[in-house]
Structure formats: structure tokens, C-alpha cells
Design a protein around this motif. Sequence first.
Motif, mmCIF file in Angstrom:
data_model
loop_
_atom_site.group_PDB
_atom_site.id
_atom_site.type_symbol
_atom_site.label_atom_id
_atom_site.label_comp_id
_atom_site.label_asym_id
_atom_site.label_seq_id
_atom_site.Cartn_x
_atom_site.Cartn_y
_atom_site.Cartn_z
ATOM 1 N N MET A 1 45.466 42.665 25.982
ATOM 2 C CA MET A 1 46.537 43.520 26.533
ATOM 3 C C MET A 1 46.831 43.180 27.987
ATOM 4 O O MET A 1 45.899 42.997 28.777
ATOM 5 C CB MET A 1 46.076 44.969 26.467
ATOM 6 C CG MET A 1 46.692 45.758 25.346
ATOM 7 S SD MET A 1 46.307 47.512 25.572
ATOM 8 C CE MET A 1 47.556 48.257 24.566
ATOM 9 N N LYS A 2 48.118 43.162 28.321
ATOM 10 C CA LYS A 2 48.463 42.922 29.717
ATOM 11 C C LYS A 2 48.184 44.193 30.522
ATOM 12 O O LYS A 2 48.216 45.286 29.984
ATOM 13 C CB LYS A 2 49.940 42.546 29.828
ATOM 14 C CG LYS A 2 50.242 41.145 29.312
ATOM 15 C CD LYS A 2 51.573 40.679 29.840
ATOM 16 C CE LYS A 2 51.975 39.328 29.307
ATOM 17 N NZ LYS A 2 51.086 38.226 29.686
ATOM 18 N N LYS A 3 47.927 43.975 31.823
ATOM 19 C CA LYS A 3 47.523 45.128 32.651
ATOM 20 C C LYS A 3 48.587 45.435 33.718
ATOM 21 O O LYS A 3 49.026 44.530 34.436
ATOM 22 C CB LYS A 3 46.187 44.818 33.336
ATOM 23 C CG LYS A 3 45.030 44.725 32.333
ATOM 24 C CD LYS A 3 43.719 44.505 33.021
ATOM 25 C CE LYS A 3 43.434 43.063 33.395
ATOM 26 N NZ LYS A 3 43.471 42.084 32.323
ATOM 27 N N LYS A 27 53.926 51.196 26.931
ATOM 28 C CA LYS A 27 52.593 51.728 26.613
ATOM 29 C C LYS A 27 51.910 51.045 25.442
ATOM 30 O O LYS A 27 50.690 50.900 25.432
ATOM 31 C CB LYS A 27 52.689 53.238 26.351
ATOM 32 C CG LYS A 27 52.773 54.034 27.630
ATOM 33 C CD LYS A 27 52.732 55.507 27.332
ATOM 34 C CE LYS A 27 52.886 56.313 28.607
ATOM 35 N NZ LYS A 27 53.467 57.617 28.335
ATOM 36 N N SER A 28 52.709 50.609 24.458
ATOM 37 C CA SER A 28 52.100 50.022 23.259
ATOM 38 C C SER A 28 51.481 48.660 23.552
ATOM 39 O O SER A 28 50.559 48.234 22.859
ATOM 40 C CB SER A 28 53.151 49.893 22.169
ATOM 41 O OG SER A 28 54.249 49.165 22.669
ATOM 42 N N GLU A 29 51.985 47.962 24.565
ATOM 43 C CA GLU A 29 51.519 46.589 24.784
ATOM 44 C C GLU A 29 50.825 46.370 26.124
ATOM 45 O O GLU A 29 50.381 45.266 26.414
ATOM 46 C CB GLU A 29 52.700 45.614 24.654
ATOM 47 C CG GLU A 29 53.230 45.597 23.230
ATOM 48 C CD GLU A 29 54.368 44.622 23.003
ATOM 49 O OE1 GLU A 29 54.421 43.594 23.697
ATOM 50 O OE2 GLU A 29 55.201 44.918 22.120
ATOM 51 N N PHE A 30 50.780 47.420 26.939
ATOM 52 C CA PHE A 30 50.171 47.260 28.268
ATOM 53 C C PHE A 30 49.071 48.306 28.491
ATOM 54 O O PHE A 30 49.196 49.447 28.038
ATOM 55 C CB PHE A 30 51.221 47.471 29.374
ATOM 56 C CG PHE A 30 52.187 46.344 29.539
ATOM 57 C CD1 PHE A 30 52.022 45.421 30.559
ATOM 58 C CD2 PHE A 30 53.269 46.191 28.687
ATOM 59 C CE1 PHE A 30 52.920 44.381 30.734
ATOM 60 C CE2 PHE A 30 54.176 45.157 28.847
ATOM 61 C CZ PHE A 30 54.006 44.248 29.865
ATOM 62 N N GLU A 31 48.052 47.866 29.212
ATOM 63 C CA GLU A 31 47.047 48.840 29.669
ATOM 64 C C GLU A 31 47.542 49.315 31.039
ATOM 65 O O GLU A 31 47.783 48.494 31.923
ATOM 66 C CB GLU A 31 45.704 48.110 29.784
ATOM 67 C CG GLU A 31 44.575 48.942 30.347
ATOM 68 C CD GLU A 31 43.422 48.059 30.773
ATOM 69 O OE1 GLU A 31 42.908 47.275 29.943
ATOM 70 O OE2 GLU A 31 43.058 48.138 31.968
ATOM 71 N N ILE A 32 47.746 50.622 31.175
ATOM 72 C CA ILE A 32 48.385 51.117 32.406
ATOM 73 C C ILE A 32 47.411 51.896 33.285
ATOM 74 O O ILE A 32 46.746 52.810 32.821
ATOM 75 C CB ILE A 32 49.625 51.977 32.063
ATOM 76 C CG1 ILE A 32 50.609 51.115 31.246
ATOM 77 C CG2 ILE A 32 50.303 52.506 33.323
ATOM 78 C CD1 ILE A 32 51.794 51.853 30.684
ATOM 79 N N THR A 33 47.340 51.494 34.562
ATOM 80 C CA THR A 33 46.504 52.215 35.535
ATOM 81 C C THR A 33 47.437 52.903 36.528
ATOM 82 O O THR A 33 48.285 52.238 37.139
ATOM 83 C CB THR A 33 45.601 51.223 36.312
ATOM 84 O OG1 THR A 33 44.858 50.465 35.378
ATOM 85 C CG2 THR A 33 44.669 51.937 37.279
ATOM 86 N N LYS A 76 40.940 43.585 40.490
ATOM 87 C CA LYS A 76 41.327 43.422 39.091
ATOM 88 C C LYS A 76 42.601 42.569 39.026
ATOM 89 O O LYS A 76 43.466 42.671 39.899
ATOM 90 C CB LYS A 76 41.590 44.811 38.485
ATOM 91 C CG LYS A 76 41.591 44.831 36.981
ATOM 92 C CD LYS A 76 41.473 46.276 36.504
ATOM 93 C CE LYS A 76 41.782 46.387 35.033
ATOM 94 N NZ LYS A 76 41.565 47.733 34.527
ATOM 95 N N PHE A 78 45.825 42.266 37.797
ATOM 96 C CA PHE A 78 46.931 42.946 37.114
ATOM 97 C C PHE A 78 48.048 41.935 36.815
ATOM 98 O O PHE A 78 48.277 41.001 37.589
ATOM 99 C CB PHE A 78 47.472 44.088 37.983
ATOM 100 C CG PHE A 78 46.504 45.228 38.148
ATOM 101 C CD1 PHE A 78 46.344 46.168 37.134
ATOM 102 C CD2 PHE A 78 45.739 45.355 39.307
ATOM 103 C CE1 PHE A 78 45.439 47.221 37.280
ATOM 104 C CE2 PHE A 78 44.840 46.407 39.457
ATOM 105 C CZ PHE A 78 44.686 47.336 38.438
#
Length: 309
Positions: A1-3, A27-33, A76, A78
Motif C-alpha cells: 500500500m502506498k503511504k 482510502k482503499s489504496e493508501f495507508e493514511i496518516t 518514514k 511517504f
Amino acid sequence: MKKVLVVYYSQTGQAKEIADSVINPLKSEFEITFEKLKSKEPYPFPWKGMSFFQVLPESVKEIPCEFEPFGFDPDKNFDLIILAFQVWYLSPSIPISSFLQTQEAKKVVQGKPVITIQGNRNMWVMSQERIKKRIYDLGGNLVGNIVLTDKNPNLVSVITITRWMMKGKKHGDGLYGKLFPPAGISEKDIIKSEKLGKVILDSFRENDLSGLQKRLVDMGAVKINPVLASIEKRGLKIFNIWANLILKKGSYGDKKRERRLKFFKYYLFAVIYLISPIVSLLFYIFFAINPRYKNKLVEYYSSNAIKFN
Ligand SMILES: Cc1cc2nc3c(=O)[nH]c(=O)nc-3n(C[C@H](O)[C@H](O)[C@H](O)COP(=O)(O)O)c2cc1C
């Protein structure tokens, strides 16, 4: 997953709401911080008394505030940085300009695509010029800019937003509520901004972010009013003079600044209600006579370029 790292600041929650709407399709394809910017000394909301004017010099001069420790890991890797914020006094709000001056911002932005998402009244162009430059100086690549504004007439939104900022209430009651619309960006526009997130997702899927801004502009993500932009340009020069004068009396919050801040307040409302309608008319005439220059200006301010030729 992309960040993705989403760094945001919002007093009423408006800028965050816009960011949420735009980010939804990712949201379905990314890890969100998410990282909420928290200044050590929080800016008041609602703004009481002169506090609303106290932030003028620091906003205009981009004098940084201090932050509570960040929650994200700056080491990290990103894949995308999203900044969600607003304009204060034709300038990036203090929290966002301060963030872009930190070592942590340098670490995460360097070499990375950046998207800016803004919720403003309607005067944001000069601020974005400085945001563009800061991102460029940090070695980042600004690939997209999305700006939602209050679409009510200029002089109406001055009243509704000032009231919102001072009372903390978006909706008016009684006669005021009948005469004036709710303050800020319409809920409908915020919901509609989700479609812009789909464009961002498509660009990532196609592995081509170079044409993203053009696609966003075609979908109405940024609308330039050349008359307002021209007024902003002159206005910011005068704000700079005021900022210098006020800073001579002390730093943020110093009571000694209040006399000059009061004069600034009278100046501001006089300019907005008496001078700007006349100046607007002159710029309308100027752009009607010079449509090619007008188109060039609109094209430049819509883009992420940092030099106007
Ligand atoms: C001190 C201050 C100055 C502002 N100056 C501007 C401005 O120059 N141009 C503009 O379009 N909006 C201006 N605004 C409105 C903000 O851009 C924004 O719409 C509002 O503060 C709500 O944002 P938030 O709740 O996400 O923080 C200003 C707001 C504040 C508090």
C-alpha cells in the motif's frame, strides 16, 4: 500500500472536512496518516477582542510558532504529502507556514509529491505563491492544488466570516439569519470535492502525476478571479508595511501592539468597504481591455509554476 501523510490545521474543522472529502477515494489504496498541527500556544477560536488582529504581523511575515511534538515519523518514506490549511491575512496561516519551516517538514517533503488543499474565504492567491515557493525550497514537487472558497458576494462573506470567527457560529439567528447566508464554504461544495480525490487516485494508478494539476483545474478545483488576485497583490504590500509597524511595538500577544492594531482594524474595514469596490471596478475595466494579459494571469495562478513570464 502506498503511504500518505496528511498534515492539517483547522479551527472550525472546515479545512479538515474538505481534506476528508478529497481523501475519501484514496482510502482503499493508501495507508493514511493524519497529523493535526498543534501550536504550543493555541490560537483562540472563537477569536476574542483584538486576538484576531494580533496574528497579522506573524502571518504576513511568516514568523514561526512552536509546536507540540509531532505524532508522525519524519523518517518514514511517504509516497504523497497532503497539506490542508487556510489563509490568514493574504498569507499562509501561521501553523502551516511554521510547519514548512521545520526539519520534519524538510525530511518528509524532500523529493516527494505534494498536494495542497485549502478552505478560504476568497483571497488566497498570494498565500499560495509563498506556499509554492516553500515546497519548492524544501525540494518537494507540488503536483496539485485544490481550493474551495465561500461563493457569496465579497462584501457579504466579509460580514459572515468575521462574525463566524468572532462568535464561533456558522449560522445566524433572528433577522441576521434571514438576511445573511451561513458563513464559509457550502456543504454541497465540500461533498462535491470528493470527485477531485478520484482524479488524484487515477493519476497515481496511471503513475503519472505530471498532468494532475491540469486535470484538477479542468474540474474546477481552482478558480482564479483576476480582479481579486490583483487587489491581493497590492493589499499584501500594504499589510507588510503594517506588519513592520506593529512588530516595532513587540511580539505576538504584546499589549503594546494594541493601539497600532486598532488603527489597522479601522484601515482594514475602510479598505474593504470603501476603497476595494472602486479599485475592483478599475481592474474590471483594465482586464476587459487586456484579455490576453488576464488569461495569462489566470493560467499562471491556476498552475503550480513558480515564475510568471
Ligand atoms: C485571522 C484570520 C485571517 C483571515 N484572512 C483571510 C484572507 O486573507 N483571505 C481569505 O480568503 N480568508 C481569510 N480568512 C478565513 C480563513 O481562510 C478560513 O476560511 C477560516 O478561518 C476557516 O478556516 P478553518 O476553520 O479551517 O481554520 C481568515 C481567517 C482568520 C482567522
